[in-house]
Design an enzyme around this catalytic site. Structure first.
Site, short mmCIF file in Angstrom:
data_model
loop_
_atom_site.label_atom_id
_atom_site.label_comp_id
_atom_site.label_asym_id
_atom_site.label_seq_id
_atom_site.Cartn_x
_atom_site.Cartn_y
_atom_site.Cartn_z
N ASP A 1 -4.31 27.97 16.75
CA ASP A 1 -3.36 29.07 16.57
C ASP A 1 -3.95 30.39 17.04
OD1 ASP A 1 -1.35 27.51 15.46
OD2 ASP A 1 -2.22 27.65 13.45
N HIS B 1 -1.56 21.53 19.83
CA HIS B 1 -2.65 21.22 18.88
C HIS B 1 -3.07 19.76 19.02
CE1 HIS B 1 -2.69 24.89 16.53
NE2 HIS B 1 -1.43 24.75 16.12
N HIS C 1 4.57 23.69 20.23
CA HIS C 1 3.42 24.38 19.62
C HIS C 1 2.50 23.35 18.95
CE1 HIS C 1 1.47 27.72 17.28
NE2 HIS C 1 1.29 26.73 16.42
N GLU C 2 3.09 22.44 18.16
CA GLU C 2 2.28 21.43 17.47
C GLU C 2 1.71 20.41 18.45
OE1 GLU C 2 1.39 21.84 14.46
OE2 GLU C 2 2.74 23.52 14.11
#
Length: 929
Positions: free
Chosen positions: A171, A164, A160-161
């Site tokens: 998000d 980014h 998830h990170e």
């Protein structure tokens, strides 16, 4: 050799066309499908614990497998370097660092400064598709398996990170706006902010006492559900695509794509990426274009290397060719390098000095700085005379030899390379530099320094700095002050508090305030410099004690500078410099001040400046400054950037943390502005001054933190986790005293890359609210040139279909805004839309968007899309329905809901209203005065 030179020069031009010096640069590269040289760095203040290393390796191995699945067999992590702090015990399994450093790591592991603030997050300065700066994990996140309950499996959180960090997506949930109103077949309903839409779950209000929460029904209170109401999803459901929201669910194995994306949800992904799905953004990335699907079921194993930091070893490689005798350069070099040796370079570091003209000379062999006497000994070796030609490679080779003679290796070392001249033979030592494992920081002095100079820094990850010529050495001093240790141990680093230069008339005064806050005060020094003759001056501390010129130190070899070192810890408060030019003519006078942290236990306020080409039309230069204390964002600071180029007047910009223009997120401690005053090709220096003049400083945690899982529903039963620690949800107010920080950087602009004609910037904070049956739109005014100046007029459009408004903005129904005169950039715009041509009824949603137009008819990108909804909730409260339906008590509450699509805030105003439907013509506008 001539062909090689030409190819090299062409390569350099192409590389530098993309700009720029960015203080932090990732070394990660994609080798076919595998990411290589991912750097994870452990902060030196983290206590030694081998499980941190083991758990990090386990997390990334799991992340590699999950990444491979979620990217449909396209990407995985091939090789990872883990940096072990020098403070940990030596181990034969640890290799020596090369050019890796903590401050350029992709992932950092560090204490959060606040207890229980274990949320992973990624620092993102830029917009959609732009890479992040770094990912942050706490040691407790890696060591405490209980946190899996509130964040999910660590490897999934890492992916998830990583999305980014690597691909610039955002998000798909929103802690600020967890619900919104959505159109459906029955009219409208309240939905959870999620991707995809229709996630099964129930809204609940967590009633918490200490570490235990009970779920009760949510109530309507005119704000959709009452503040604090959260959405609890079913842990088992037919949901496969939600990596940027619900990646912790075992069924989630894909990113939301074009077919599954929820374009209505008021989340950051929609706001920043124009309602595109995360997978669409990833597909547009350079990584995606340069890779193909792998025909294997599992990715290759991730390999790890453990590297340990060593003592800092630096060689100053200084140009003393004939051109350095011009414009006072050799004098300024000595003054700036003297300050570097006496006050900037950290105790325990090893330093040597080399000079070069047509050949190179060793002035001081590599020696360790153990006390002030060692510093003074090195100062005596600094050059005072300049003559001869320029042979940069001779200097570089000699600098590397100095280090190798003492350390038996050049791995992990640094060279500070300063030159003002051209050298057509730089390419001959680029390969040597690349193989050396040494990091080269370059300082270009004046307008004629070799155009290829920055290639040394680019190859090694060093700083690229540039100083304009001046009458006093302050510009060069700022650049030397930026060359601090990259170890991550900020407690030992020098922080520049002030750097100010003024042209002072005969008998004129230059009075300067230098603020010393509670987080600094050790090894504090003040310096004053002049270009003609010594002025009258004295310094007064916060308690009234005065230091006259006789208390300052001057040096026969550097007679135009006076310095004062404060013993012990400097008094907290404002130090006042009073300076009068008593020379018969006008002269330049500068003041410099720096200090080290007061305590190793309390992180100091610090500032870092970053520059980037924004990934949007015209590729404008964006200036970013992050102001923080430890990992807490400092809010409400005044941040001024000064940008200089030789023979061109300086440009000042106030950087803003307002969530508009170049600034993507309000109140995140990152202050931003576009630089639109490019004056042709060449080098530009950037100095940022961040100040806080309040008695109380506002701090906050990062806003884009990983999702905290409040609870879930399984087989009809709701399970609540312990509440997020209360301190995690609030701004913190601390009394640090007034503070001031200086940070510097540089950029290079090439021919054909220096347009100064820009349209207004995109509006990203368009909001709507309802008062007395009137729609009121508000937003932050863009400029005529991006976020500078002011626009000429606005084009406002409306539609009942969000995607139609996004895709066919100029064909949508117009709103009459001819009477609205744009304000200066950064000011709030507001005007009314009177619904005279509309019928009002329940359950209708209408969308608004706008463009700004400048006086040359250049048009901005379409703004974010604001949603206005008139909605009557069916019931007064929502029970804990096991099937996910929102059925409640019998009483009815009428509310008007105004949600902002693709914005963080959703404003809902109580009122008995119906919804408007479009009939004909334009909407009328009343300007808000």
């Amino acid at each position: 050799q001539g062909q090689v030179m030409e190819v090299t020069r062409s390569l350099i031009f192409l590389l530098s066309f993309q700009l720029l010096h960015v203080t932090k640069g990732s070394m990660v590269w994609l080798n076919k499908n595998g990411y290589e040289d991912l750097v994870v760095a452990i902060n030196p203040q983290v206590p030694e614990d081998a499980n941190i290393i083991l758990n990090t390796m386990s997390m990334i191995k799991n992340a590699s497998n999950y990444l491979f699945v979620t990217t449909k067999h396209r990407f995985f992590f091939k090789s990872v370097k883990i940096m072990i702090p020098k403070t940990w015990k030596k181990n034969t399994n640890y290799s020596r660092l090369k050019t890796e450093s903590y401050d350029q790591a992709d992932v950092i592991i560090a204490e959060p400064y606040m207890k229980h603030a274990d949320d992973p997050y990624t620092i993102q300065y830029g917009g959609c598709k732009e890479k992040g700066l770094y990912i942050h994990f706490t040691p407790n996140f890696l060591l405490n398996d209980n946190l899996i309950n509130v964040y999910g499996e660590k490897g999934r959180v890492f992916v998830h990170e990583w999305a980014h960090f690597r691909w610039g997506v955002f998000d798909e949930y929103s802690s600020d706006t967890p619900f919104y109103v959505s159109r459906n077949s029955e009219g409208a309903s309240i939905e959870a902010t999620s991707c995809p839409a229709g996630v099964i779950g129930v809204p609940v209000f967590p009633d918490c006492l200490r570490d235990t929460c009970e779920a009760r029904s949510c109530r309507y209170d005119g704000q959709l559900y009452e503040k604090g109401c959260i959405f609890v999803p079913d842990i088992r459901q037919n949901l496969s695509c939600s990596v940027m929201h619900l990646q912790y669910m075992s069924s989630v194995v894909e990113f939301c794509d074009k077919d599954t994306h929820n374009s209505e949800a008021p989340n950051m992904q929609n706001k920043i990426c124009d309602h595109k799905s995360t997978w669409e953004v990833i597909m547009e990335s350079e990584d995606f274009r340069n890779s193909a699907v792998m025909n294997v079921s599992v990715p290759p194993e991730t390999t790890f290397r453990l590297l340990q930091a060593q003592d800092r070893a630096v060689t100053l490689v200084l140009d003393v060719s004939g051109s350095m005798s011009q414009h006072g350069r050799i004098r300024h070099l000595r003054s700036a390098a003297e300050l570097f040796l006496l006050h900037i370079i950290e105790i325990g570091s090893w330093v040597g000095i080399v000079t070069f003209d047509s050949d190179a000379s060793e002035k001081a062999p590599l020696q360790q700085i153990t006390n002030d006497a060692a510093r003074q000994k090195l100062v005596q070796c600094l050059p005072t005379i300049a003559s001869g030609q320029t042979n940069i490679c001779a200097g570089v080779r000699k600098g590397l030899k100095l280090i190798a003679d003492k350390m038996n290796t050049t791995n992990g070392s640094e060279i500070v390379l300063l030159t003002d001249g051209e050298d057509s033979h730089i390419a001959t030592c680029l390969d040597t530099v690349k193989q050396s494992g040494s990091k080269i920081h370059t300082i270009a002095l004046g307008p004629l320094a070799a155009k290829e100079l920055e290639e040394f820094s680019k190859l090694t990850g060093g700083l690229k700095l540039y100083a304009v010529d001046g009458f006093v050495p302050s510009k060069l001093t700022e650049m030397f002050s930026a060359i601090t240790s990259g170890s991550g141990d900020i407690s030992k680093q020098s922080l520049q508090l002030e750097s100010k230069e003024l042209v002072v008339q005969h008998s004129g005064w230059m009075n300067t305030t230098v603020s010393v806050d509670k987080t600094v005060g050790n090894n504090t020094f003040f310096s004053i410099a002049w270009n003609l003759s010594q002025p009258f001056f004295f310094l007064r501390d916060p308690k009234g004690k005065e230091y006259g010129s006789s208390d300052f130190t001057t040096d026969d070899s550097n007679p135009n500078t006076a310095r004062l070192s404060i013993s012990g810890t400097a008094e907290v408060g404002d130090w006042q410099f009073y300076i009068q030019n008593i020379h018969t003519a006008t002269q330049s006078i500068s003041v410099t001040a720096a200090s080290r942290p007061a305590s190793s236990d309390v992180p100091p306020v610090s500032t870092a400046v970053h520059l980037n080409r924004a990934n949007r039309a015209f590729n404008p230069v964006a200036v970013y400054a992050e102001v923080r204390q430890g990992f807490l964002s400092v809010l409400g600071a005044t941040v001024i950037a000064t940008i200089e180029k030789d023979s061109v007047p300086a440009v000042t910009l106030e950087l803003l943390d307002n969530g508009a223009g170049a600034d993507i997120m309000k109140n995140d401690g990152i202050y931003s502005r576009y630089f639109t005053s490019l004056q042709g090709s060449g080098r530009y220096s950037v100095k940022v001054n961040a100040r806080g003049r309040n008695a109380t400083t506002r701090l906050s945690l990062k806003q884009n933190r990983a999702l905290y899982i409040h609870g879930y529903r399984e087989n009809g039963k709701i399970y609540m986790n312990a509440p997020r620690p209360k301190s995690d949800n609030k701004e913190i107010q601390v009394k640090l005293g007034s503070f001031s920080r200086i940070s510097t950087s540089s950029l290079v602009v090439n021919t054909g890359d220096s347009t100064s004609i820009y349209p207004p910037c995109k509006v990203t904070d368009l909001h709507a609210r309802i008062e007395n049956k009137t729609i009121i739109l508000s937003w932050t005014a863009p400029g005529g040139d991006l976020d500078n100046g002011k626009a000429d007029h606005y084009i406002i459009k409306t539609s009942e279909n969000l995607l139609d408004l996004r895709n066919h903005f100029h064909h949508a129904t117009s709103v009459n805004s001819s009477y609205l005169i744009p304000k200066e950039a950064g000011r709030e715009e507001s005007f009314k839309i009177e619904p005279e041509h509309f019928i009002i009824e329940n359950n209708t949603i209408i969308y608004f968007a706008l463009c700004a137009v400048d006086d040359t008819n250049l048009i901005s990108e379409v703004s974010n899309i604001a949603q206005a909804t008139w909605f009557i909730p069916p019931k007064a409260s929502v029970p804990l329905a096991h099937d996910g339906n929102n059925e409640g008590a019998d009483s009815t509450v009428t509310v008007a809901v105004v949600a902002v699509c693709a914005a963080v805030v959703c404003v809902i105003v109580s009122s008995s209203l119906c919804v408007l439907q479009k009939r004909k013509g334009k909407l009328d506008v009343e300007i808000m005065q």
